[in-house]
Design an enzyme around this catalytic site. Sequence first.
Site, PDB file in Angstrom:
ATOM      1  N   GLN A 262       0.793  -1.284  -0.075  1.00 25.56           N
ATOM      2  CA  GLN A 262       0.150  -0.040  -0.051  1.00 25.56           C
ATOM      3  C   GLN A 262       0.853   1.214   0.088  1.00 25.56           C
ATOM      4  OE1 GLN A 262      -3.140  -0.172  -0.366  1.00 25.56           O
ATOM      5  NE2 GLN A 262      -2.540  -2.408  -1.148  1.00 25.56           N
ATOM      6  N   HIS A 265       1.688   3.025  -3.417  1.00 28.89           N
ATOM      7  CA  HIS A 265       0.516   3.993  -3.997  1.00 28.89           C
ATOM      8  C   HIS A 265       1.078   5.162  -3.946  1.00 28.89           C
ATOM      9  CE1 HIS A 265      -2.841   1.422  -5.031  1.00 28.89           C
ATOM     10  NE2 HIS A 265      -2.745   0.993  -3.993  1.00 28.89           N
ATOM     11  N   GLU A 331      -9.038   2.455   6.146  1.00 28.10           N
ATOM     12  CA  GLU A 331      -9.554   2.299   4.920  1.00 28.10           C
ATOM     13  C   GLU A 331      -9.378   0.565   4.720  1.00 28.10           C
ATOM     14  OE1 GLU A 331      -8.592   3.061  -0.054  1.00 28.10           O
ATOM     15  OE2 GLU A 331      -7.051   3.454   1.636  1.00 28.10           O
ATOM     16  N   HIS A 332      -8.256  -0.097   4.889  1.00 29.97           N
ATOM     17  CA  HIS A 332      -8.197  -1.215   4.773  1.00 29.97           C
ATOM     18  C   HIS A 332      -7.764  -1.813   6.040  1.00 29.97           C
ATOM     19  CE1 HIS A 332      -6.964   0.190   0.704  1.00 29.97           C
ATOM     20  NE2 HIS A 332      -7.903  -0.630   0.348  1.00 29.97           N
ATOM     21  N   ASP A 365      -7.976  -5.599  -4.133  1.00 30.55           N
ATOM     22  CA  ASP A 365      -7.736  -4.565  -5.142  1.00 30.55           C
ATOM     23  C   ASP A 365      -7.969  -4.804  -6.526  1.00 30.55           C
ATOM     24  OD1 ASP A 365      -6.574  -2.290  -3.369  1.00 30.55           O
ATOM     25  OD2 ASP A 365      -4.566  -3.185  -3.593  1.00 30.55           O
ATOM     26  N   HIS A 424     -52.417  22.087   7.364  1.00 28.69           N
ATOM     27  CA  HIS A 424     -51.990  20.964   7.199  1.00 28.69           C
ATOM     28  C   HIS A 424     -53.412  20.104   7.567  1.00 28.69           C
ATOM     29  CE1 HIS A 424     -48.126  22.001   6.899  1.00 28.69           C
ATOM     30  NE2 HIS A 424     -47.632  20.779   6.884  1.00 28.69           N
TER      31      HIS A 424
END
Length: 444
Positions: A262, A265, A331-332, A365, A424
Amino acid sequence: MQTIDLRGRSLSTAEMLAAVPRATAARAEALATATAIVDDVRVRGEEALREQAERFDRVSGHAIRVPREQIDEAVAALDPVVREAIEEAIVRVRRASEAQVPAAATTVLGPGARIRQRWQPVTRAGVYIPGGKAVYPSSVIMNVVPAQVAGVGSIALASPPQEHEGGRVHPTILAAAALLGVDEVYAIGGAGAIGALAYGVDGIGLDPVDVISGPGNNYVASAKRAVAGVVGTDSEAGATEILIVADAGADADLVAADLISQAEHDEQASAVLVTDSVELADAVVARIVERATATRHAERVNAALTGPQSAIVLVDDRAAAVAFSNAYAPEHLELHLNDAAKAAADFTSAGAVFVGENSPVSLGDYLAGSNHVLPTGGQARYAPGLGAYTFLRPQQVIEYDRGALAEVRRSIVALAESEALPAHGEAIEARFVTASEPAPTTGA
């Protein structure tokens, strides 16, 4: 990687989050820049997009709306092995996404009184596919398939023009789009693409969309925030994050490999290991040193792993590891634990949970069938990853006949009077009161 020792300390959620800081300053700066870029596209349209392409992507004179022949050429030139992988991923993600479409339901509240719950797809979706440090045909699949499963009839795809491709979108991105039946593709990158999808650009035939999805850098994530309220968006999927919770029995080499995967990235990627084993932590550091220097993107990996957003966090026990992970909301999340399947229930805040050493993030992924567009920056505490539901709107359809309305007539009038909204109640009475029938009193 830095080591942060939290052992022997009782920490609040805020204190745990402060231990491994996220790049909030970079995000704040990105928001101001992205907002200006989006506004420029909204006002000046194609002219702004071309200036931004020259400034950020170093291309000019390119076709912003990708011609059909470029898409066909990309499919024809696609490596057969890559094509087979893309097609298999499409099948798997489609099957998993189909489980995300809720069934219609009808609630009967009494004779002649019912509410139908239905899920309506948006009319048009825009998907953004990054194209900077890597090529992401997998993201084409992860964004387009859920929209198709939801029933979205019109999908526009934007991806940055590539300098080394003469201003074209990367051919693998184009091929993946074609294999999914998407032929409305635009060579637009970054925050400008988000602005173009949100507001539309007449000069290139781009109509506004209803929902924008897709990962990207901090500028893309911030641009989504800038167009919030104009269009719907998925969660702000910024720089990637991985948090691994591991015990003494974990394989240090696999943990190191997954952290590096990761970090590859982006320099701002977050890689965090939480463990109660000093021995494992030391072994992971040793394996990271060996693996990180040997991988292709060693410089990028080193920048990410040595940044303040990455760390090895030492905790007292499993309970402390759970508390830290749920506060951080990665996230992961990978669980390298001897009872990972059982323990997974305790880890409630994560974009996606990968259970056991044979379920790495790299699987998610590409070919797990799950979606890899996930919330970052702690948003997993309240936001889901991308799914078919991202493109669906729940609607309630109310159907009462006259008898069913009569059953609640008095109560509606009473509540309307209590809220000082008499019209109403009058709207209800208009359906019942005749010249010979007096209106009921609220005390009746």
